[in-house]
Scaffold this motif. Sequence first.
Motif, PDB file in Angstrom:
ATOM      1  N   MET A   1       3.166  -7.017 -10.276  1.00  0.00           N
ATOM      2  CA  MET A   1       4.210  -6.320  -9.513  1.00  0.00           C
ATOM      3  C   MET A   1       3.652  -5.948  -8.136  1.00  0.00           C
ATOM      4  N   ARG A   2       4.168  -6.575  -7.081  1.00  0.00           N
ATOM      5  CA  ARG A   2       3.708  -6.276  -5.732  1.00  0.00           C
ATOM      6  C   ARG A   2       4.362  -4.974  -5.261  1.00  0.00           C
ATOM      7  N   THR A   3       3.557  -4.090  -4.654  1.00  0.00           N
ATOM      8  CA  THR A   3       4.026  -2.743  -4.335  1.00  0.00           C
ATOM      9  C   THR A   3       3.744  -2.404  -2.884  1.00  0.00           C
ATOM     10  N   VAL A   4       4.750  -1.822  -2.202  1.00  0.00           N
ATOM     11  CA  VAL A   4       4.592  -1.361  -0.831  1.00  0.00           C
ATOM     12  C   VAL A   4       4.626   0.160  -0.806  1.00  0.00           C
ATOM     13  N   GLY A   5       3.825   0.750   0.065  1.00  0.00           N
ATOM     14  CA  GLY A   5       3.799   2.196   0.203  1.00  0.00           C
ATOM     15  C   GLY A   5       4.530   2.655   1.450  1.00  0.00           C
ATOM     16  N   LEU A   6       5.192   3.797   1.355  1.00  0.00           N
ATOM     17  CA  LEU A   6       5.878   4.420   2.481  1.00  0.00           C
ATOM     18  C   LEU A   6       5.381   5.859   2.615  1.00  0.00           C
ATOM     19  N   ILE A   7       5.342   6.348   3.840  1.00  0.00           N
ATOM     20  CA  ILE A   7       4.936   7.729   4.111  1.00  0.00           C
ATOM     21  C   ILE A   7       6.147   8.444   4.693  1.00  0.00           C
ATOM     22  N   VAL A   8       6.666   9.459   3.982  1.00  0.00           N
ATOM     23  CA  VAL A   8       8.009   9.962   4.286  1.00  0.00           C
ATOM     24  C   VAL A   8       8.086  11.484   4.192  1.00  0.00           C
ATOM     25  N   GLU A   9       9.198  11.997   4.746  1.00  0.00           N
ATOM     26  CA  GLU A   9       9.589  13.391   4.534  1.00  0.00           C
ATOM     27  C   GLU A   9      10.971  13.469   3.886  1.00  0.00           C
ATOM     28  N   TYR A  10      11.847  12.525   4.218  1.00  0.00           N
ATOM     29  CA  TYR A  10      13.209  12.466   3.651  1.00  0.00           C
ATOM     30  C   TYR A  10      13.888  13.834   3.704  1.00  0.00           C
ATOM     31  N   ASN A  11      14.089  14.288   4.926  1.00  0.00           N
ATOM     32  CA  ASN A  11      14.584  15.658   5.139  1.00  0.00           C
ATOM     33  C   ASN A  11      15.882  15.689   5.938  1.00  0.00           C
ATOM     34  N   PRO A  12      16.997  15.135   5.398  1.00  0.00           N
ATOM     35  CA  PRO A  12      17.150  14.495   4.085  1.00  0.00           C
ATOM     36  C   PRO A  12      17.056  12.970   4.180  1.00  0.00           C
ATOM     37  N   PHE A  13      17.122  12.298   3.037  1.00  0.00           N
ATOM     38  CA  PHE A  13      17.158  10.834   2.978  1.00  0.00           C
ATOM     39  C   PHE A  13      18.483  10.371   3.576  1.00  0.00           C
ATOM     40  N   HIS A  14      18.416   9.492   4.592  1.00  0.00           N
ATOM     41  CA  HIS A  14      19.637   9.068   5.280  1.00  0.00           C
ATOM     42  C   HIS A  14      19.705   7.546   5.413  1.00  0.00           C
ATOM     43  N   ASN A  15      20.735   7.045   6.082  1.00  0.00           N
ATOM     44  CA  ASN A  15      20.944   5.598   6.172  1.00  0.00           C
ATOM     45  C   ASN A  15      19.798   4.887   6.899  1.00  0.00           C
ATOM     46  N   GLU A 233      25.736   7.666  -0.462  1.00  0.00           N
ATOM     47  CA  GLU A 233      26.516   8.474  -1.399  1.00  0.00           C
ATOM     48  C   GLU A 233      25.619   9.281  -2.328  1.00  0.00           C
ATOM     49  N   SER A 234      24.501   8.686  -2.744  1.00  0.00           N
ATOM     50  CA  SER A 234      23.596   9.397  -3.652  1.00  0.00           C
ATOM     51  C   SER A 234      23.017  10.643  -2.983  1.00  0.00           C
ATOM     52  N   THR A 235      22.687  10.547  -1.722  1.00  0.00           N
ATOM     53  CA  THR A 235      22.195  11.712  -0.981  1.00  0.00           C
ATOM     54  C   THR A 235      23.286  12.768  -0.876  1.00  0.00           C
ATOM     55  N   LEU A 236      24.490  12.327  -0.586  1.00  0.00           N
ATOM     56  CA  LEU A 236      25.604  13.266  -0.442  1.00  0.00           C
ATOM     57  C   LEU A 236      25.843  14.028  -1.742  1.00  0.00           C
ATOM     58  N   ARG A 237      25.729  13.331  -2.879  1.00  0.00           N
ATOM     59  CA  ARG A 237      25.926  13.998  -4.172  1.00  0.00           C
ATOM     60  C   ARG A 237      24.874  15.092  -4.387  1.00  0.00           C
ATOM     61  N   THR A 238      23.631  14.774  -4.079  1.00  0.00           N
ATOM     62  CA  THR A 238      22.568  15.774  -4.245  1.00  0.00           C
ATOM     63  C   THR A 238      22.772  16.941  -3.292  1.00  0.00           C
ATOM     64  N   LEU A 239      23.137  16.639  -2.046  1.00  0.00           N
ATOM     65  CA  LEU A 239      23.432  17.707  -1.090  1.00  0.00           C
ATOM     66  C   LEU A 239      24.552  18.606  -1.594  1.00  0.00           C
ATOM     67  N   GLN A 240      25.594  18.004  -2.153  1.00  0.00           N
ATOM     68  CA  GLN A 240      26.725  18.787  -2.665  1.00  0.00           C
ATOM     69  C   GLN A 240      26.290  19.701  -3.796  1.00  0.00           C
ATOM     70  N   GLN A 241      25.452  19.175  -4.706  1.00  0.00           N
ATOM     71  CA  GLN A 241      24.961  19.975  -5.835  1.00  0.00           C
ATOM     72  C   GLN A 241      24.133  21.160  -5.349  1.00  0.00           C
ATOM     73  N   GLU A 242      23.211  20.882  -4.441  1.00  0.00           N
ATOM     74  CA  GLU A 242      22.325  21.937  -3.948  1.00  0.00           C
ATOM     75  C   GLU A 242      23.084  22.934  -3.078  1.00  0.00           C
ATOM     76  N   TRP A 243      24.026  22.432  -2.280  1.00  0.00           N
ATOM     77  CA  TRP A 243      24.844  23.287  -1.408  1.00  0.00           C
ATOM     78  C   TRP A 243      25.702  24.236  -2.258  1.00  0.00           C
ATOM     79  N   SER A 244      26.320  23.699  -3.298  1.00  0.00           N
ATOM     80  CA  SER A 244      27.182  24.519  -4.165  1.00  0.00           C
ATOM     81  C   SER A 244      26.396  25.614  -4.867  1.00  0.00           C
TER      82      SER A 244
END
Length: 415
Positions: A1-15, A233-244
């Motif tokens: 399984m070939r694997t690539v690494g990313l260095i991120v903050e995802y604050n938030p994860f966007h397009n 959409e997945s980010t929006l769902r998490t934002l909605q859950q945390e916001w609520s």
Amino acid sequence: MRTVGLIVEYNPFHNGHLYHLQQSRKITQADAVVAVMSGHFLQRGEPALLDKWARTKMALEGGCDLVIELPVAYATQAAEWFAYGAVSLLEATGVVESFCFGTENGELEPLLQAAETVANEPPAFKALLKQLLQTGISYPSAYSSAITAYLSDRGYASAANFPFALPNHTLALHYLLALKRLGGKMEPFTITREKAQYNQETATDSMIASATAIRKLLLEQRSLEAARSFVPESTLRTLQQEWSAGHCPISWEHFTSALLHAIVTRTPSELAELHEISEGIEHRIRNALPQLASRQFEDILEALKTKRYTRTKLQRALLSILLGHSKADFTQDKLASGVEYIRVLGFTEKGKHLLRRMRNSAKLPVLLSAARAPQPFRYLELDTQASSVYMLGVPGSTSAHSLFRDFTEKPVTVE
């Protein structure tokens, strides 16, 4: 399984992050993605918009397979040590063959050339850097100017004309310097950052905006609709859950009372013992407090601002005060010794397979929770303390249990 690494903050994860992830898979022909992600406090000295578990969920649903935490000791640092900590973690997994980062122009060769030339910081380069710092400019500006001048003097035309001062180029160079200094085996790749630049505060495209612009929209408009077109959409769902639940959006304003308490209960000499506090700024901080227009964080920053100190430098200094980070824990020797563990925040089915491989390949202990640490790692202790401080600022987290989530929270899993 070939694997690539990313260095991120995802604050938030966007397009834009989604595009980067997909392109990283494509150009490296990777089957799986490992992300090193900052925890509750970030590189520019800011608290994350959402907690690290919510952002891990966004990352996994966005296409990452394994998310590991960049300790706060590295996550809140300037480019050199931020990059060093992140690259060393990817190398330590033993399962990542390549890593991919965004740059403003997509050119890798000048960055590789610069990293090869200055990795050992030749005396002439150090002299140039010292000379530039004495003019009063910030360290990032001095560093990029020193590299340009040093390479130009040695006839490296392509690198000498390269815009090292651009934010993504600065980070990219330090990723490559870290790889060189660590003797790492990962192959570096880069892709061009599209449509929105790092730190761009306004959205100029209908689908792509920087995380900075998205956070600004959410904090100013106090509505998730402001971010809808810029996130999956997945980010929006998490934002909605945390916001609520009242758990986001989090900003520095949630921590100003705690910050002021940390300042007024220390003498200037005690402040001077903290990381990022230097050149007499401890006196400036204490003297500025009686002049504040309000207790708002922006007023604190405004009172401290000078030509020499960037906003990011001041935020990192104030964050060190908030978290109580001492100079003794952040010496060059201690930072250079690297992270002593790999903290897993979440994984998919592919990620579970990678974890099985890491039992044999990982160069460091792999932790699924802070409670399972085989010994008392100091930087892990700083992480758990930072998590507790963060949870004190989250309005919806009212239970005492939330202060110790690092010890009880299981890794986030996504099928």
